[in-house]
Enzyme design. Structure first.
Site, PDB file in Angstrom:
ATOM      1  N   ALA A 266      -2.768  -8.789  15.361  1.00 19.47           N
ATOM      2  CA  ALA A 266      -3.131  -7.525  14.708  1.00 19.47           C
ATOM      3  C   ALA A 266      -4.293  -6.834  15.409  1.00 19.47           C
ATOM      4  O   ALA A 266      -5.099  -6.161  14.788  1.00 19.47           O
ATOM      5  CB  ALA A 266      -3.486  -7.790  13.249  1.00 19.47           C
TER       6      ALA A 266
ATOM      7  N   SER B 172      -5.563  19.738 -38.024  1.00 24.43           N
ATOM      8  CA  SER B 172      -5.469  20.302 -36.672  1.00 24.43           C
ATOM      9  C   SER B 172      -6.746  21.017 -36.279  1.00 24.43           C
ATOM     10  O   SER B 172      -7.485  21.502 -37.140  1.00 24.43           O
ATOM     11  CB  SER B 172      -4.303  21.289 -36.604  1.00 24.43           C
ATOM     12  OG  SER B 172      -3.113  20.594 -36.835  1.00 24.43           O
TER      13      SER B 172
ATOM     14  N   LYS C  65      -3.553   0.250  12.613  1.00 32.57           N
ATOM     15  CA  LYS C  65      -2.127   0.230  12.247  1.00 32.57           C
ATOM     16  C   LYS C  65      -1.792  -0.739  11.117  1.00 32.57           C
ATOM     17  O   LYS C  65      -1.102  -0.382  10.161  1.00 32.57           O
ATOM     18  CB  LYS C  65      -1.275  -0.100  13.472  1.00 32.57           C
ATOM     19  CG  LYS C  65       0.188  -0.303  13.118  1.00 32.57           C
ATOM     20  CD  LYS C  65       1.127  -0.130  14.262  1.00 32.57           C
ATOM     21  CE  LYS C  65       1.300  -1.370  15.067  1.00 32.57           C
ATOM     22  NZ  LYS C  65       2.350  -1.188  16.089  1.00 32.57           N
TER      23      LYS C  65
ATOM     24  N   LYS D 250      -9.012   8.478 -23.003  1.00 31.67           N
ATOM     25  CA  LYS D 250      -9.781   7.664 -22.076  1.00 31.67           C
ATOM     26  C   LYS D 250     -10.697   6.734 -22.850  1.00 31.67           C
ATOM     27  O   LYS D 250     -11.385   7.189 -23.766  1.00 31.67           O
ATOM     28  CB  LYS D 250     -10.623   8.570 -21.174  1.00 31.67           C
ATOM     29  CG  LYS D 250     -11.212   7.829 -20.004  1.00 31.67           C
ATOM     30  CD  LYS D 250     -12.408   8.550 -19.457  1.00 31.67           C
ATOM     31  CE  LYS D 250     -13.387   7.550 -18.930  1.00 31.67           C
ATOM     32  NZ  LYS D 250     -14.729   8.081 -18.890  1.00 31.67           N
TER      33      LYS D 250
ATOM     34  N   ARG E  99       0.562   5.076  18.545  1.00 34.27           N
ATOM     35  CA  ARG E  99       1.651   5.972  18.130  1.00 34.27           C
ATOM     36  C   ARG E  99       1.614   6.321  16.638  1.00 34.27           C
ATOM     37  O   ARG E  99       2.332   7.194  16.190  1.00 34.27           O
ATOM     38  CB  ARG E  99       3.013   5.344  18.483  1.00 34.27           C
ATOM     39  CG  ARG E  99       3.324   5.419  19.963  1.00 34.27           C
ATOM     40  CD  ARG E  99       4.503   4.545  20.314  1.00 34.27           C
ATOM     41  NE  ARG E  99       4.137   3.123  20.300  1.00 34.27           N
ATOM     42  CZ  ARG E  99       5.022   2.121  20.369  1.00 34.27           C
ATOM     43  NH1 ARG E  99       6.314   2.385  20.442  1.00 34.27           N
ATOM     44  NH2 ARG E  99       4.621   0.869  20.356  1.00 34.27           N
TER      45      ARG E  99
ATOM     46  N   ARG F  95     -16.181  24.564 -41.506  1.00 32.38           N
ATOM     47  CA  ARG F  95     -15.697  25.745 -40.788  1.00 32.38           C
ATOM     48  C   ARG F  95     -16.208  26.979 -41.512  1.00 32.38           C
ATOM     49  O   ARG F  95     -16.589  26.919 -42.690  1.00 32.38           O
ATOM     50  CB  ARG F  95     -14.173  25.741 -40.728  1.00 32.38           C
ATOM     51  CG  ARG F  95     -13.509  25.776 -42.069  1.00 32.38           C
ATOM     52  CD  ARG F  95     -11.983  25.788 -41.956  1.00 32.38           C
ATOM     53  NE  ARG F  95     -11.370  25.791 -43.256  1.00 32.38           N
ATOM     54  CZ  ARG F  95     -10.409  24.978 -43.652  1.00 32.38           C
ATOM     55  NH1 ARG F  95      -9.950  24.046 -42.839  1.00 32.38           N
ATOM     56  NH2 ARG F  95      -9.877  25.089 -44.847  1.00 32.38           N
TER      57      ARG F  95
HETATM   58  C1  UD1 Z   1       6.560  -7.177  21.713  1.00 29.83           C
HETATM   59  C2  UD1 Z   1       7.321  -8.131  22.628  1.00 29.83           C
HETATM   60  C3  UD1 Z   1       8.789  -7.694  22.704  1.00 29.83           C
HETATM   61  C4  UD1 Z   1       9.369  -7.665  21.307  1.00 29.83           C
HETATM   62  C5  UD1 Z   1       8.514  -6.803  20.378  1.00 29.83           C
HETATM   63  C6  UD1 Z   1       8.974  -6.945  18.936  1.00 29.83           C
HETATM   64  C7  UD1 Z   1       5.704  -8.828  24.316  1.00 29.83           C
HETATM   65  C8  UD1 Z   1       5.252  -8.679  25.712  1.00 29.83           C
HETATM   66  N1  UD1 Z   1       6.726  -8.091  23.960  1.00 29.83           N
HETATM   67  O1  UD1 Z   1       6.604  -5.885  22.297  1.00 29.83           O
HETATM   68  O2  UD1 Z   1       9.536  -8.571  23.528  1.00 29.83           O
HETATM   69  O3  UD1 Z   1      10.697  -7.182  21.369  1.00 29.83           O
HETATM   70  O4  UD1 Z   1       7.133  -7.202  20.415  1.00 29.83           O
HETATM   71  O5  UD1 Z   1       8.265  -6.040  18.101  1.00 29.83           O
HETATM   72  O6  UD1 Z   1       5.148  -9.618  23.591  1.00 29.83           O
HETATM   73  N2  UD1 Z   1      -1.220  -7.223  20.183  1.00 29.83           N
HETATM   74  C9  UD1 Z   1      -2.470  -7.790  20.204  1.00 29.83           C
HETATM   75  N3  UD1 Z   1      -3.148  -7.843  21.371  1.00 29.83           N
HETATM   76  C10 UD1 Z   1      -2.639  -7.385  22.542  1.00 29.83           C
HETATM   77  C11 UD1 Z   1      -1.350  -6.807  22.515  1.00 29.83           C
HETATM   78  C12 UD1 Z   1      -0.683  -6.741  21.322  1.00 29.83           C
HETATM   79  O7  UD1 Z   1      -2.968  -8.232  19.167  1.00 29.83           O
HETATM   80  O8  UD1 Z   1      -3.322  -7.491  23.562  1.00 29.83           O
HETATM   81  C13 UD1 Z   1      -0.495  -7.166  18.908  1.00 29.83           C
HETATM   82  C14 UD1 Z   1      -0.215  -5.770  18.414  1.00 29.83           C
HETATM   83  O9  UD1 Z   1      -1.228  -5.329  17.540  1.00 29.83           O
HETATM   84  C15 UD1 Z   1       1.110  -5.944  17.686  1.00 29.83           C
HETATM   85  C16 UD1 Z   1       1.784  -7.110  18.422  1.00 29.83           C
HETATM   86  O10 UD1 Z   1       0.763  -7.778  19.132  1.00 29.83           O
HETATM   87  O11 UD1 Z   1       0.932  -6.317  16.325  1.00 29.83           O
HETATM   88  C17 UD1 Z   1       2.865  -6.654  19.380  1.00 29.83           C
HETATM   89  O12 UD1 Z   1       2.311  -5.832  20.377  1.00 29.83           O
HETATM   90  P1  UD1 Z   1       3.049  -4.565  20.932  1.00 29.83           P
HETATM   91  O13 UD1 Z   1       2.226  -3.956  21.990  1.00 29.83           O
HETATM   92  O14 UD1 Z   1       3.488  -3.695  19.789  1.00 29.83           O
HETATM   93  O15 UD1 Z   1       4.313  -5.249  21.629  1.00 29.83           O
HETATM   94  P2  UD1 Z   1       5.715  -4.592  21.810  1.00 29.83           P
HETATM   95  O16 UD1 Z   1       5.671  -3.650  22.928  1.00 29.83           O
HETATM   96  O17 UD1 Z   1       6.205  -4.103  20.505  1.00 29.83           O
HETATM   97 MG    MG Z   2       5.310  -3.397  18.555  1.00 31.62          MG
END
Ligand code: UD1
Ligand code: MG
Length: 464
Positions: free
Chosen positions: A15, A409, A28, A354, A21, A444
């Protein structure tokens, strides 16, 4: 049963990402899905699946994320720089973990405890070292592709690094892995970042382990577990799916719905069999509703406890209130926090309350404001009654009304004030002094009548 079954289960939830995005200042994983931050759903599912420990990798907005996750009893591990998913898992210090590890993305809020349990069971039954959960999608879009040789799992290739041929594969990586802790300690340091994003990919664990003849397997699951949230459209979609799931469960338990597509009940809410939900109701938080209750359209109910055979009529807004059995409220009633309505009482249209205790079989049928009040049993509160609870000293004062009081009333009670049992208040009164039991109080202006008043006017004109 092997000793494996009781082996410790640890979940690592990723996380730390920014969620660019989402185009939102909120991290997020804190965006609400059907009322709760999505990371909470992931943690809840992990705990219900029997995880002894949940380690959350935090980075972007970690101060805020910690405020939500730490009270849930999980540990946060910081990833200062987002160098990829493998790097993120390393930040969880896998060398300090024993047993089985499930790795999940924090942005997959549709995951359920039963899913996690199934994956772990398969992993253990098949005596795997590493398993990746896959799904087959109509539109695999940006997901990592599952590459197989003669049916056997060979590698995961990220969409950005994939050839046109590989992109045609519809079996994808859901981002959920089950793995022995010892495998993580051994292979994570071997992962390189020679890819288009110059990141350390957790997905490379698959091919590394296969090369070393470890037991690696793909667990084929459903598209549901692949539902991730990367933008607002996906967030709304996940929310709709969660509300739909809850509505289906409630119907299985005997709750009636005229149109389940427009019923928005949060997961934490409990509703008894035989209760009817009309279209477009929203029920939130710690709300509990009994049996044979009817909730009509456009009702908004938050953190409220509602008994059996209650009528919540259209357009009513209830917050942190309690309605006992056989009460009816609305249409268009507003019950603000700390309101309690006792058995068989009736609160009608355009009534606001309330901090009120409203006694058994009492009625406030129309256009009334009651605040900071205790109303006895079988009281009739006439239309347009107001408790003047807020004084010029900016303090709130209480109104206490006994049993069987008849309030005419258009009465105002200037608090603090008390009215004894069986008293009668004349219509249009402004009550500023306490009224004893059995008394009649009228306060009144006296009516005076001047006969032939309008008939005089033309006579005066004639004189001119
Ligand atoms: C990743 C997978 C992909 C899979 C997809 C499913 C990899 C390289 N790819 O891609 O194969 O289909 O998830 O949803 O793993 N995060 C971190 N630290 C980081 C990078 C990411 O904590 O340095 C966390 C993000 O917050 C997120 C999760 O890891 O919760 C996935 O990262 P994200 O960059 O969304 O990977 P995807 O491109 O979705
Ligand atoms: Mg993702």
């Amino acid at each position: 049963m092997s000793a494996n079954v009781s082996e410790k289960l640890t979940v690592i939830a990723l996380a730390a990402g920014k969620g660019t995005r989402m185009k939102s200042p909120l991290p997020k994983v804190l965006h609400p899905v059907a009322g709760r931050p999505m990371i909470e759903k992931v943690i809840q599912a992990s705990k219900q699946a029997g995880a002894a420990e949940v380690r959350v990798i935090v980075g972007h907005g970690q101060q805020l994320v910690r405020q939500v996750v730490e009270p849930m009893g999980v540990a946060c591990y910081v990833q200062e720089e987002q160098l990829g998913t493998a790097h993120a898992v390393r930040c969880a210090k896998p060398e300090t973990i024993e047993g089985t590890v499930v790795i999940m993305n924090g942005d997959h809020p549709l995951i359920e405890a039963s899913d996690i349990k199934d994956f772990v069971r398969i992993f253990r039954d098949e005596k795997c070292d590493l398993a990746v959960v896959t799904a087959t999608l109509k539109n695999p879009a940006e997901f990592g592709r599952i590459v197989r040789h003669k049916g056997d799992l060979a590698a995961i290739v990220e969409a950005k690094d994939a050839s046109a041929e590989t992109l045609k594969i519809r079996e994808i990586n859901t981002g959920i892995y089950v793995v022995k802790a010892s495998i993580l300690s051994e292979y994570l340091p071997k992962i390189q970042n020679n890819n288009s994003k110059k990141e350390f990919y957790i997905t490379d664990l698959i091919s590394l382990c296969i090369q070393d003849k470890c037991r690696v397997q793909a667990i084929q699951s459903t598209p549901k577990v692949a539902v991730g949230v990367n933008n607002q459209v996906e967030l709304a979609k996940a929310t709709r799916l969660l509300f739909k799931r809850k509505a289906l469960r409630l119907m299985e338990e005997g709750v009636l719905m005229i149109d389940p597509r427009t019923v928005y009940v949060e997961d934490s809410v409990e509703i008894g069999a035989g209760t009817v939900l009309y279209p477009n109701v929203f029920i939130r938080g710690r709300s509990r509703i009994g049996s044979f209750t009817v909730v009509e359209s456009n009702a908004f109910i938050s953190d409220s406890e509602i008994g059996d055979s209650v009528q919540v009529r259209g357009g009513s807004y209830l917050e942190n209130s309690r309605l006992h059995n056989k009460v009816s409220v609305g249409p268009y009633a507003r019950l603000r926090p700390e309101t309690e309505i006792f058995e068989e009482a009736h609160v009608g249209n355009f009534v606001e309350m309330k901090k009120v205790k409203f006694g058994k079989k009492s009625k406030a049928g129309h256009l009334t404001y009651l605040g900071d009040a205790e109303i006895g049993e079988e009281v009739n509160v006439g239309c347009g009654t107001i408790t003047c609870n807020y004084a010029a000293d900016k303090k709130k004062y209480k109104t206490k009304i006994g049993n069987r009081v008849f309030v005419g009333s258009d009465t105002q009670f200037v608090a603090p004030i008390e009215v004894g049992d069986d008293a009668i208040i004349g219509s249009g009164s402004t009550i500023t002094k306490n009224v004893p039991a059995n008394a009649l109080a009228v306060a009144r202006g006296k009516q005076f009548v001047k006969e032939n008043y309008t008939a005089k006017a033309p006579v005066a004109e004639e004189k001119e």
